[in-house]
Design a protein around this motif. Structure first.
Motif, PDB file in Angstrom:
ATOM      1  N   VAL A 176       0.884  -1.094  -0.088  1.00 37.26           N
ATOM      2  CA  VAL A 176       0.095   0.054   0.125  1.00 37.26           C
ATOM      3  C   VAL A 176       1.060   1.115  -0.011  1.00 37.26           C
ATOM      4  CG1 VAL A 176      -1.606   1.361   1.237  1.00 37.26           C
ATOM      5  CG2 VAL A 176      -2.118  -1.093   0.868  1.00 37.26           C
ATOM      6  N   GLY A 177       1.927   1.245   0.792  1.00 33.01           N
ATOM      7  CA  GLY A 177       2.787   2.359   0.793  1.00 33.01           C
ATOM      8  C   GLY A 177       3.490   2.536  -0.540  1.00 33.01           C
ATOM      9  N   LEU A 178       3.888   1.533  -1.208  1.00 30.45           N
ATOM     10  CA  LEU A 178       4.635   1.648  -2.542  1.00 30.45           C
ATOM     11  C   LEU A 178       3.638   2.168  -3.617  1.00 30.45           C
ATOM     12  CD1 LEU A 178       6.914   1.301  -4.540  1.00 30.45           C
ATOM     13  CD2 LEU A 178       5.987  -1.431  -4.650  1.00 30.45           C
ATOM     14  N   ALA A 179       2.229   1.811  -3.118  1.00 25.43           N
ATOM     15  CA  ALA A 179       1.227   2.129  -4.336  1.00 25.43           C
ATOM     16  C   ALA A 179       0.834   3.783  -4.078  1.00 25.43           C
ATOM     17  CB  ALA A 179      -0.095   1.161  -4.371  1.00 25.43           C
ATOM     18  N   LEU A 180       0.933   3.957  -2.639  1.00 26.39           N
ATOM     19  CA  LEU A 180       0.772   5.352  -2.680  1.00 26.39           C
ATOM     20  C   LEU A 180       1.805   6.255  -3.439  1.00 26.39           C
ATOM     21  CD1 LEU A 180      -0.685   5.460   1.167  1.00 26.39           C
ATOM     22  CD2 LEU A 180      -1.810   6.184  -1.113  1.00 26.39           C
ATOM     23  N   PHE A 181       2.973   6.159  -2.814  1.00 32.80           N
ATOM     24  CA  PHE A 181       4.103   6.978  -3.557  1.00 32.80           C
ATOM     25  C   PHE A 181       4.048   6.819  -5.120  1.00 32.80           C
ATOM     26  CE2 PHE A 181       5.775   6.607   0.861  1.00 32.80           C
ATOM     27  CZ  PHE A 181       5.753   8.176   0.956  1.00 32.80           C
ATOM     28  N   LEU A 182       3.751   5.746  -5.786  1.00 34.25           N
ATOM     29  CA  LEU A 182       3.591   5.667  -7.072  1.00 34.25           C
ATOM     30  C   LEU A 182       2.478   6.287  -7.603  1.00 34.25           C
ATOM     31  CD1 LEU A 182       4.518   1.931  -7.756  1.00 34.25           C
ATOM     32  CD2 LEU A 182       5.722   3.933  -8.308  1.00 34.25           C
ATOM     33  N   THR A 183       1.428   6.469  -6.933  1.00 37.83           N
ATOM     34  CA  THR A 183       0.282   7.115  -7.205  1.00 37.83           C
ATOM     35  C   THR A 183       0.691   8.824  -7.221  1.00 37.83           C
ATOM     36  OG1 THR A 183      -1.141   5.373  -6.406  1.00 37.83           O
ATOM     37  CG2 THR A 183      -2.138   7.734  -6.397  1.00 37.83           C
ATOM     38  N   PHE A 184       1.016   9.037  -5.929  1.00 36.02           N
ATOM     39  CA  PHE A 184       1.612  10.564  -5.815  1.00 36.02           C
ATOM     40  C   PHE A 184       2.577  10.960  -6.955  1.00 36.02           C
ATOM     41  CE2 PHE A 184       1.112   9.968  -1.176  1.00 36.02           C
ATOM     42  CZ  PHE A 184      -0.138  10.739  -1.394  1.00 36.02           C
ATOM     43  N   PHE A 185       3.347   9.864  -7.516  1.00 41.90           N
ATOM     44  CA  PHE A 185       4.310  10.330  -8.626  1.00 41.90           C
ATOM     45  C   PHE A 185       3.563  10.521  -9.878  1.00 41.90           C
ATOM     46  CE2 PHE A 185       6.937   8.597 -11.755  1.00 41.90           C
ATOM     47  CZ  PHE A 185       7.830   9.364 -12.025  1.00 41.90           C
ATOM     48  N   ILE A 186       2.597   9.510 -10.305  1.00 39.88           N
ATOM     49  CA  ILE A 186       1.895   9.638 -11.440  1.00 39.88           C
ATOM     50  C   ILE A 186       1.011  10.583 -11.541  1.00 39.88           C
ATOM     51  CG2 ILE A 186       0.192   8.342 -12.744  1.00 39.88           C
ATOM     52  CD1 ILE A 186       1.513   5.782 -11.687  1.00 39.88           C
ATOM     53  N   MET A 187       0.373  10.994 -10.456  1.00 41.62           N
ATOM     54  CA  MET A 187      -0.644  12.105 -10.140  1.00 41.62           C
ATOM     55  C   MET A 187      -0.142  13.389  -9.757  1.00 41.62           C
ATOM     56  SD  MET A 187      -3.441  10.356 -10.971  1.00 41.62           S
ATOM     57  CE  MET A 187      -4.796  11.719 -10.708  1.00 41.62           C
ATOM     58  N   SER A 188       1.207  13.717  -9.794  1.00 41.36           N
ATOM     59  CA  SER A 188       1.827  14.907  -9.309  1.00 41.36           C
ATOM     60  C   SER A 188       1.298  16.120 -10.412  1.00 41.36           C
ATOM     61  CB  SER A 188       3.287  14.887  -9.269  1.00 41.36           C
ATOM     62  OG  SER A 188       3.920  14.534 -10.198  1.00 41.36           O
TER      63      SER A 188
END
Length: 186
Positions: free
Chosen positions: A32-44
């Motif tokens: 979940v942590g990895l998915a959250l950080f990847l989401t922030f990266f993609i959605m920035s």
């Protein structure tokens, strides 16, 4: 979270863990942590756009809440429209009994969101299936080898797990999976 890349990422990461055959490694918190950080990266870019165009003017009192919501939803709508499957969008337009839309602006957000979520699940399951195939082949080869050797009492998972982990390490699995997964959004 459902209007971002999070759904696709977390489903694919769970498929990776399941394909490897490791029950709780990596743990849910890590995935979940990895998915959250990847989401922030993609959605920035989208988040930055919402902040600049809607949140800052609203905080400064330049626009009211309704205008901020209307302006802030547009970058999310654009992101969802680039990722949504036409078939899923048509399904929810039919369910909502909307017969004709001339532009994407005519599509209600209440129709776009569920269509986007279904599209994300479809994409995640397709990616997960493709990830699963090589690991399934390893399981089948190990099981048939053990059967041909007459070792029916030995669970094939005990033998195939190290081979699957070795394959994943040698192929630089995390880098490959994450890199290709992020590319699906661009």
């Amino acid at each position: 979270m459902m209007m971002t890349s999070f759904t696709r990422i977390i489903v694919v990461l769970h498929f990776v863990r399941s394909a490897l055959g490791t029950q709780q490694t990596p743990p849910n918190q890590v995935l979940v942590g990895l998915a959250l950080f990847l989401t922030f990266f993609i959605m920035s870019p989208v988040i930055t756009n919402i902040n600049e165009q809607a949140l800052k003017p609203y905080s400064a009192g330049e626009i009211n809440q309704e205008e901020a919501i209307e302006i802030g939803i547009e970058p999310l709508r654009k992101f969802m429209l680039t990722q949504v499957n036409d078939k899923d969008l048509s399904l929810f337009l039919r369910i909502a009994e909307i017969n004709e839309v001339s532009t994407f602006d005519d599509i209600p957000t209440s129709v776009l969101i569920p269509a986007f979520i279904i599209s994300e699940l479809r994409a995640a399951f397709i990616i997960g299936f493709l990830i699963y195939i090589p690991f399934l082949v390893i399981d089948m080869v190990v099981a048939s080898t053990l059967m041909s050797m007459g070792m029916m009492m030995l669970p094939p998972v005990m033998i195939s797990l190290p081979f699957k982990i070795l394959l994943f390490i040698l192929a630089d699995g995390w880098s490959l999976v994450i890199g290709e997964l992020v590319k699906t959004f661009y």
